[in-house]
Design an enzyme around this catalytic site. Structure first.
Site, short mmCIF file in Angstrom:
data_model
loop_
_atom_site.label_atom_id
_atom_site.label_comp_id
_atom_site.label_asym_id
_atom_site.label_seq_id
_atom_site.Cartn_x
_atom_site.Cartn_y
_atom_site.Cartn_z
N PHE A 151 0.83 -1.21 0.00
CA PHE A 151 0.00 0.00 0.00
C PHE A 151 0.86 1.26 0.00
CE2 PHE A 151 -2.45 -3.41 1.93
CZ PHE A 151 -3.58 -3.40 1.12
N LEU A 152 2.06 1.19 -0.57
CA LEU A 152 2.90 2.39 -0.53
C LEU A 152 2.57 3.34 -1.66
CD1 LEU A 152 5.31 1.75 -2.79
CD2 LEU A 152 6.19 0.40 -0.89
N PHE A 251 -7.73 12.12 0.55
CA PHE A 251 -8.19 11.78 -0.80
C PHE A 251 -9.50 12.45 -1.15
CE2 PHE A 251 -5.07 8.96 -2.70
CZ PHE A 251 -4.20 8.90 -1.63
N GLY A 259 -4.25 10.11 -11.52
CA GLY A 259 -3.37 9.49 -12.53
C GLY A 259 -2.43 8.51 -11.87
N CYS A 262 -1.15 3.32 -10.78
CA CYS A 262 -1.97 2.40 -9.97
C CYS A 262 -3.47 2.62 -10.11
CB CYS A 262 -1.55 2.51 -8.51
SG CYS A 262 0.20 2.22 -8.27
N LYS A 265 -5.15 1.97 -13.56
CA LYS A 265 -4.99 0.54 -13.91
C LYS A 265 -5.85 -0.35 -13.00
CE LYS A 265 -1.19 -1.47 -12.25
NZ LYS A 265 -1.44 -2.63 -11.38
C1 UGA Z 1 -1.70 4.65 -4.79
C2 UGA Z 1 -2.26 4.38 -3.37
O1 UGA Z 1 -2.45 5.61 -2.69
C3 UGA Z 1 -1.32 3.48 -2.58
O2 UGA Z 1 -1.91 3.16 -1.32
C4 UGA Z 1 -1.09 2.18 -3.36
O3 UGA Z 1 -0.20 1.33 -2.70
C5 UGA Z 1 -0.50 2.53 -4.72
O4 UGA Z 1 -1.44 3.40 -5.42
C6 UGA Z 1 -0.29 1.26 -5.48
O5 UGA Z 1 -1.28 0.62 -5.85
O6 UGA Z 1 0.85 0.82 -5.62
P1 UGA Z 1 0.09 6.35 -5.84
O7 UGA Z 1 -0.48 5.96 -7.15
O8 UGA Z 1 1.57 6.35 -5.66
O9 UGA Z 1 -0.50 5.40 -4.65
O10 UGA Z 1 -0.37 7.85 -5.55
P2 UGA Z 1 -1.57 8.58 -4.77
O11 UGA Z 1 -0.98 9.51 -3.78
O12 UGA Z 1 -2.56 7.62 -4.28
O13 UGA Z 1 -2.23 9.46 -5.92
C7 UGA Z 1 -2.88 8.90 -7.05
C8 UGA Z 1 -3.53 9.97 -7.87
O14 UGA Z 1 -4.66 10.54 -7.19
C9 UGA Z 1 -2.63 11.15 -8.21
O15 UGA Z 1 -2.82 11.53 -9.55
C10 UGA Z 1 -3.09 12.26 -7.28
O16 UGA Z 1 -2.87 13.55 -7.79
C11 UGA Z 1 -4.58 11.95 -7.20
N1 UGA Z 1 -5.23 12.48 -5.98
C12 UGA Z 1 -4.89 11.98 -4.77
C13 UGA Z 1 -6.21 13.46 -6.09
O17 UGA Z 1 -6.54 13.93 -7.20
N2 UGA Z 1 -6.82 13.91 -4.96
C14 UGA Z 1 -6.50 13.44 -3.73
O18 UGA Z 1 -7.13 13.90 -2.74
C15 UGA Z 1 -5.51 12.45 -3.64
#
Ligand code: UGA
Length: 434
Positions: A151-152, A251, A259, A262, A265
């Site tokens: 979950f990182l 979130f 984007g 993760c 997909k």
């Molecule tokens: C995500 C999950 O948060 C991790 O827990 C998980 O382990 C990981 O996927 C995975 O499957 O390996 P990650 O993709 O690195 O992590 O990044 P996030 O911080 O979750 O952000 C994902 C997207 O959501 C980004 O584009 C971010 O800008 C967007 N986001 C996030 C928002 O638009 N609003 C928010 O409030 C939070």
């Protein structure tokens, strides 16, 4: 403990570095020779804060080594973590070829005993399929299997690994549970974060978690649209909404959409799993559809707000990575926006603190884009600014520099600017739901 990690991407390297820091003897296997060569000289092939120095230390302490050979990488290994990628196929299902290849190689090279943990994100049912594949080549009953989803978050991955909210282990085997407790004990001190489930539940927890978070983002993005049509302000709505502990503040930040490698997909992967079981996935499907619309909506906002033809406009754009603290541009909304708008505008001037190199590779067939090394260097030539990623250095820009924008307009795709300060300087401000 002797531990083997297969796959040297974000998950594999962070897992390896964190377990090596505890004094385990970690060997990382990757079939990509150039990646292994770089790692041997402590060069991390991507940007992840803190990872380079951790690896350097682990190499110095002889706690981590790198190899392309399964035979060498598995000698005396008690636990193997499979951390290879599962990219989307055209139909939305994840490509499991890399995981299958790894299992065949493990089966051909594991002799004694050990537990194979799958950390790669795989659809429910995959672990069992991989076990059967393994058993075709290797019948040793002392080799056991578990699902251990990760979950990182990129950009904060080390922190997430060391301070997990939960550690999910999918296995009914007592020996597997014992070895899992041993490996994760140092990260499990304050309260018990180990959750043992059956293998299918563990697989599904990962997809459900990512899809739920993606749904939260799509939900708040939709509410932000409503704010723009009324006198409501999304910052206040988010604060009020997220203060309910049943909802929580995380979130719930509106923006250009989600984007990265993760969420897009895994949401598609879960939709595919639902349909392969003959079930509807109304909620997850809606999150996916809403995410596609979010960028279109923002682009329309830009087009409506610009007074002159776009083909006469130079655009300054800040932020190319899919989120801050990473150079990863996979499924980056900035890249999508540039691809969409570049045929219609005069030119783009692009700035990112670390992701320009990767963005160049993604955008190499577009001619009217220029990468700049300093964020204000071309501001006088540009009509307006678009912010796509919330890097810390964009939060409090120099207002007198922004005043140099020809049309004095700023499009803040991540709601990070002090909109009043911008408006007080007679610069038009456009956010998301503000
Ligand atoms: C995500 C999950 O948060 C991790 O827990 C998980 O382990 C990981 O996927 C995975 O499957 O390996 P990650 O993709 O690195 O992590 O990044 P996030 O911080 O979750 O952000 C994902 C997207 O959501 C980004 O584009 C971010 O800008 C967007 N986001 C996030 C928002 O638009 N609003 C928010 O409030 C939070």
């Amino acid at each position: 403990m002797n531990i083997t990690i297969v796959g040297s991407g974000y998950v594999g390297l962070v897992t390896g570095a964190c377990l090596a820091e505890l004094g385990n003897k970690v060997t990382c296997i990757d079939t990509n020779k150039s990646v292994i060569k770089k790692l041997e000289s402590s060069v991390v092939p991507f940007h992840e804060p803190g990872l380079g120095s951790m690896l350097q230390k682990a190499i110095k302490n002889s706690c981590i080594k790198f190899t392309t050979s399964y035979k060498h990488g598995l000698s005396e290994s008690e636990a193997v973590f499979v951390c290879v990628g599962t990219p989307s196929k055209k139909n939305g299902s994840p490509n499991l070829d890399y995981v299958s290849d790894v299992f065949i190689s493990l089966a051909k090279n594991m002799e004694d005993h050990g537990v194979i943990f799958i950390k790669s994100t795989v659809p429910v049912g995959t672990n069992k399929k991989m076990q059967s594949l393994f058993r075709k080549y290797n019948k040793n009953p002392n080799i056991k299997f578990a699902s251990n989803p990760e979950f990182l978050k990129e950009g904060d991955a080390i922190n997430d690994f060391k301070k997990p909210d939960r550690i999910i282990i999918g296995s009914d085997d007592i020996e597997v549970q014992k070895i899992s407790n041993r490996i994760y004990k140092p990260f499990n001190r304050q309260s018990n974060r180990m959750i043992f489930t059956n293998i299918e539940s563990a697989e599904l927890i990962k997809y459900a978690a990512n899809s739920f978070l993606a749904t939260k983002i799509s939900f708040i993005n939709e509410v932000a649209k409503l704010c723009e049509k009324t006198n409501a302000n999304i910052d206040d709505v988010r604060h009020g909404l997220g203060s309910d502990p049943r909802i929580g503040p995380q979130f719930l930040y509106p923006g250009l959409g989600y984007g990265g490698s993760c969420f897009p997909k895994d949401v598609k992967g879960l939709i595919h799993t639902f349909s392969s079981m003959g079930l509807d996935s109304m909620v997850v499907n809606a999150a996916d559809e809403a995410n596609k619309l979010q960028l279109k909506y923002f682009i329309e906002k830009i087009k409506k707000s610009v007074s002159k033809p776009l083909n006469e406009c130079n655009i300054l754009l800040w932020g190319l990575s899919f989120k801050p603290e990473t150079d990863d541009v996979r499924e980056s909304l900035a890249i999508k926006l540039i691809k969409n708008l570049s045929p219609q505008v005069k030119s783009f001037y692009l700035y990112d603190p670390v992701a320009s190199l990767n963005a160049k590779l993604e955008l190499n067939d577009i001619s009217n884009i220029h990468f700049i090394k300093r964020k204000y260097s071309k501001i006088e030539e540009c009509n307006f600014l678009i912010i796509c990623t919330e890097w810390k250095e964009f939060w409090d820009p120099n207002i007198s520099e922004l005043k140099k924008l020809k049309d004095k307009k700023v499009f803040d795709g991540r709601n990070i600017l002090d909109q009043q300060a911008i408006r007080d300087a007679n610069i038009e401000y456009y956010g998301v739901g503000r």
